[in-house]
Design a protein around this motif. Structure first.
Motif, PDB file in Angstrom:
ATOM      1  N   UNK A   1       4.249  16.723 -29.369  1.00 55.22           N
ATOM      2  CA  UNK A   1       3.741  17.874 -28.630  1.00 55.22           C
ATOM      3  C   UNK A   1       3.182  17.525 -27.268  1.00 55.22           C
ATOM      4  N   UNK A   2       2.901  16.238 -27.022  1.00 54.11           N
ATOM      5  CA  UNK A   2       2.423  15.829 -25.700  1.00 54.11           C
ATOM      6  C   UNK A   2       3.520  16.015 -24.663  1.00 54.11           C
ATOM      7  N   UNK A   3       3.098  16.386 -23.463  1.00 53.68           N
ATOM      8  CA  UNK A   3       4.038  16.467 -22.346  1.00 53.68           C
ATOM      9  C   UNK A   3       4.532  15.090 -21.949  1.00 53.68           C
ATOM     10  N   UNK A   4       5.778  15.021 -21.497  1.00 54.92           N
ATOM     11  CA  UNK A   4       6.300  13.845 -20.800  1.00 54.92           C
ATOM     12  C   UNK A   4       6.460  14.243 -19.340  1.00 54.92           C
ATOM     13  N   UNK A   5       5.729  13.575 -18.481  1.00 58.48           N
ATOM     14  CA  UNK A   5       5.704  13.895 -17.052  1.00 58.48           C
ATOM     15  C   UNK A   5       6.296  12.734 -16.270  1.00 58.48           C
ATOM     16  N   UNK A   6       7.159  13.059 -15.328  1.00 67.72           N
ATOM     17  CA  UNK A   6       7.706  12.043 -14.421  1.00 67.72           C
ATOM     18  C   UNK A   6       6.992  12.145 -13.090  1.00 67.72           C
ATOM     19  N   UNK A   7       6.378  11.032 -12.684  1.00 68.49           N
ATOM     20  CA  UNK A   7       5.753  10.938 -11.373  1.00 68.49           C
ATOM     21  C   UNK A   7       6.681  10.120 -10.481  1.00 68.49           C
ATOM     22  N   UNK A   8       7.078  10.686  -9.345  1.00 68.79           N
ATOM     23  CA  UNK A   8       8.035  10.023  -8.470  1.00 68.79           C
ATOM     24  C   UNK A   8       9.444  10.506  -8.739  1.00 68.79           C
ATOM     25  N   UNK A   9      10.403   9.735  -8.271  1.00 70.00           N
ATOM     26  CA  UNK A   9      11.809  10.134  -8.333  1.00 70.00           C
ATOM     27  C   UNK A   9      12.648   9.028  -8.953  1.00 70.00           C
TER      28      UNK A   9
ATOM     29  N   UNK B   1       8.898   2.606  -8.987  1.00 66.72           N
ATOM     30  CA  UNK B   1       8.470   3.699  -8.123  1.00 66.72           C
ATOM     31  C   UNK B   1       8.388   5.004  -8.884  1.00 66.72           C
ATOM     32  N   UNK B   2       8.910   5.012 -10.120  1.00 72.64           N
ATOM     33  CA  UNK B   2       8.800   6.175 -10.999  1.00 72.64           C
ATOM     34  C   UNK B   2       7.920   5.814 -12.188  1.00 72.64           C
ATOM     35  N   UNK B   3       7.138   6.782 -12.622  1.00 71.51           N
ATOM     36  CA  UNK B   3       6.158   6.568 -13.690  1.00 71.51           C
ATOM     37  C   UNK B   3       6.286   7.681 -14.725  1.00 71.51           C
ATOM     38  N   UNK B   4       6.345   7.306 -15.992  1.00 66.33           N
ATOM     39  CA  UNK B   4       6.317   8.278 -17.080  1.00 66.33           C
ATOM     40  C   UNK B   4       4.895   8.360 -17.640  1.00 66.33           C
ATOM     41  N   UNK B   5       4.424   9.585 -17.821  1.00 65.97           N
ATOM     42  CA  UNK B   5       3.068   9.827 -18.304  1.00 65.97           C
ATOM     43  C   UNK B   5       3.128  10.746 -19.512  1.00 65.97           C
ATOM     44  N   UNK B   6       2.405  10.392 -20.565  1.00 62.23           N
ATOM     45  CA  UNK B   6       2.206  11.279 -21.703  1.00 62.23           C
ATOM     46  C   UNK B   6       0.807  11.864 -21.614  1.00 62.23           C
TER      47      UNK B   6
ATOM     48  N   UNK C   1      -1.934  18.656 -11.604  1.00 59.37           N
ATOM     49  CA  UNK C   1      -3.067  17.947 -11.018  1.00 59.37           C
ATOM     50  C   UNK C   1      -2.602  16.759 -10.177  1.00 59.37           C
ATOM     51  N   UNK C   2      -1.524  16.097 -10.590  1.00 61.74           N
ATOM     52  CA  UNK C   2      -0.979  15.001  -9.788  1.00 61.74           C
ATOM     53  C   UNK C   2      -0.323  15.533  -8.516  1.00 61.74           C
ATOM     54  N   UNK C   3       0.344  16.680  -8.611  1.00 63.40           N
ATOM     55  CA  UNK C   3       0.915  17.285  -7.396  1.00 63.40           C
ATOM     56  C   UNK C   3      -0.187  17.656  -6.418  1.00 63.40           C
ATOM     57  N   UNK C   4      -1.294  18.173  -6.936  1.00 58.28           N
ATOM     58  CA  UNK C   4      -2.421  18.527  -6.066  1.00 58.28           C
ATOM     59  C   UNK C   4      -2.954  17.302  -5.324  1.00 58.28           C
ATOM     60  N   UNK C   5      -2.783  16.131  -5.919  1.00 56.42           N
ATOM     61  CA  UNK C   5      -3.235  14.886  -5.287  1.00 56.42           C
ATOM     62  C   UNK C   5      -2.186  14.302  -4.346  1.00 56.42           C
ATOM     63  N   UNK C   6      -1.047  14.973  -4.208  1.00 54.29           N
ATOM     64  CA  UNK C   6      -0.034  14.543  -3.253  1.00 54.29           C
ATOM     65  C   UNK C   6       1.148  13.804  -3.838  1.00 54.29           C
TER      66      UNK C   6
END
Length: 336
Positions: free
Chosen positions: A158-166, A273-278, A288-293
């Motif tokens: 149920x946790x989100x998988x978020x990709x930071x970067x490209x 350069x890409x990061x996966x976040x749970x 919140x990460x987008x708000x930080x740029x």
């Protein structure tokens, strides 16, 4: 292929498990995180202080190998919520042009270490007939409070998988740098120049440390094998299933143009350069990460079982590539 029939690149998980992960020496109570598939670094408790350690070689990049080596090693530390503090550097150099190689590598390593505020505290350098081009192996050391140590096992269904970067930032930079003369007339000098600028985006240290502060449960950096391999490794490390929407994976225009020229899959191309976040869904950590740029998007979720990709609405098995697309291309160009 090597003489053992293993493709160049990462050793396949099943072979790694048989010959390496089953042979890990003595059991020590100080070990908090040990070696496993999809685990980026080790963690050791030294009288209450958690040291996080990771080692990485750079073998696929030509130019900028020193810069890349520092960031790849430090990325592995930051995904556990630890701040990198020191590096050990091992350089193996061919006899021809050894001094020039040493000058270039140490200049790049020093510049990158200053960029992430880490000290170079030792290592080893030698000229060896065992290598035909320079090999850099860096060990990064970080530190974190035990209560703030991030471990993959904390993730849950149920946790989100978020990709930071490209996707394929590193791979795009390597191709644009090492094949610049071929690419300029084919895709345009402006595309090549912008893609060469991707070297500045291979660090995920700042993003990972911020994600740790605002609620990341687990993290994994994307390296060899690209985003697809990283998602699979992340699921293995957490012990969960995963479902990812392929169209949600961000790619830059320059990556698609260069990948098309070489007929490589950008989702299977090396992706530092890409990061996966749970993270728990209610945190909306991507916003919140987008708000930080940062470029950040929810690309899927962890599930209790099954590892699937959703591609144009169709569910297909998540199967990591046998090898990174960079290695496949280099082997084809070398006639291997």
């Amino acid at each position: 292929m090597s003489d053992q029939g293993i493709p160049f690149g990462k050793v396949p998980p099943e072979i790694l498990s048989q010959f390496a992960l089953s042979r890990t020496g003595a059991r020590r109570r100080e070990v908090v995180i040990g070696p496993d598939i999809g685990v980026d670094a080790a963690a050791v408790d030294i009288d209450g202080d958690i040291l996080v350690l990771s080692t990485d070689p750079i073998t696929g990049a030509g130019k900028n190998a020193g810069w890349l080596a520092v960031h790849v090693a430090c990325n592995d530390i930051a995904v556990h919520g630890a701040r990198p503090v020191a590096l050990l550097v091992t350089l193996l150099l061919p006899g021809e042009s050894a001094t020039a190689h040493l000058d270039r590598l140490t200049t790049d390593i020093d510049r990158a270490a200053r960029d992430v505020d880490v000290a170079i505290v030792g290592g080893h350098t030698e000229v060896s007939g065992a290598v035909t081009r320079p090999v850099a192996v860096l060990t990064a050391i970080g530190r974190v409070e035990r209560s703030k140590l991030i471990q993959p096992a904390a993730a849950r269904a149920g946790d989100d998988v978020v990709l930071v970067g490209s996707a394929a930032i590193e791979g795009t930079a390597i191709l644009a740098t090492d094949f610049a003369d071929e690419l300029r007339p084919a895709v345009g000098a402006d595309v090549v120049e912008r893609a060469q600028g991707f070297w500045d985006g291979v660090s995920i240290v700042t993003a990972a440390l911020l994600a740790a502060e605002i609620g990341a449960i687990a993290m994994h950096d994307c390296t060899e094998g690209g985003i697809i391999t990283a998602v699979h490794e992340f699921a293995v490390a957490t012990g969960l299933g995963v479902r990812v929407v392929v169209e949600s994976i961000h790619r830059r225009e320059e990556t698609d143009v260069i990948a098309s020229h070489f007929s490589v899959d950008p989702l299977a191309l090396v992706s530092s350069g890409a990061l996966l976040v749970a993270a728990r869904r209610e945190l909306d950590i991507a916003s919140r990460l987008r708000d930080a740029g940062f470029q950040a998007a929810r690309i899927g979720e962890f599930t209790a079982t099954g590892r699937r990709l959703l591609l144009r609405g169709k569910s297909i098995p998540l199967v990591p590539p046998a090898r990174d697309e960079l290695w496949r291309l280099l082997e084809e160009r070398a006639g291997i």
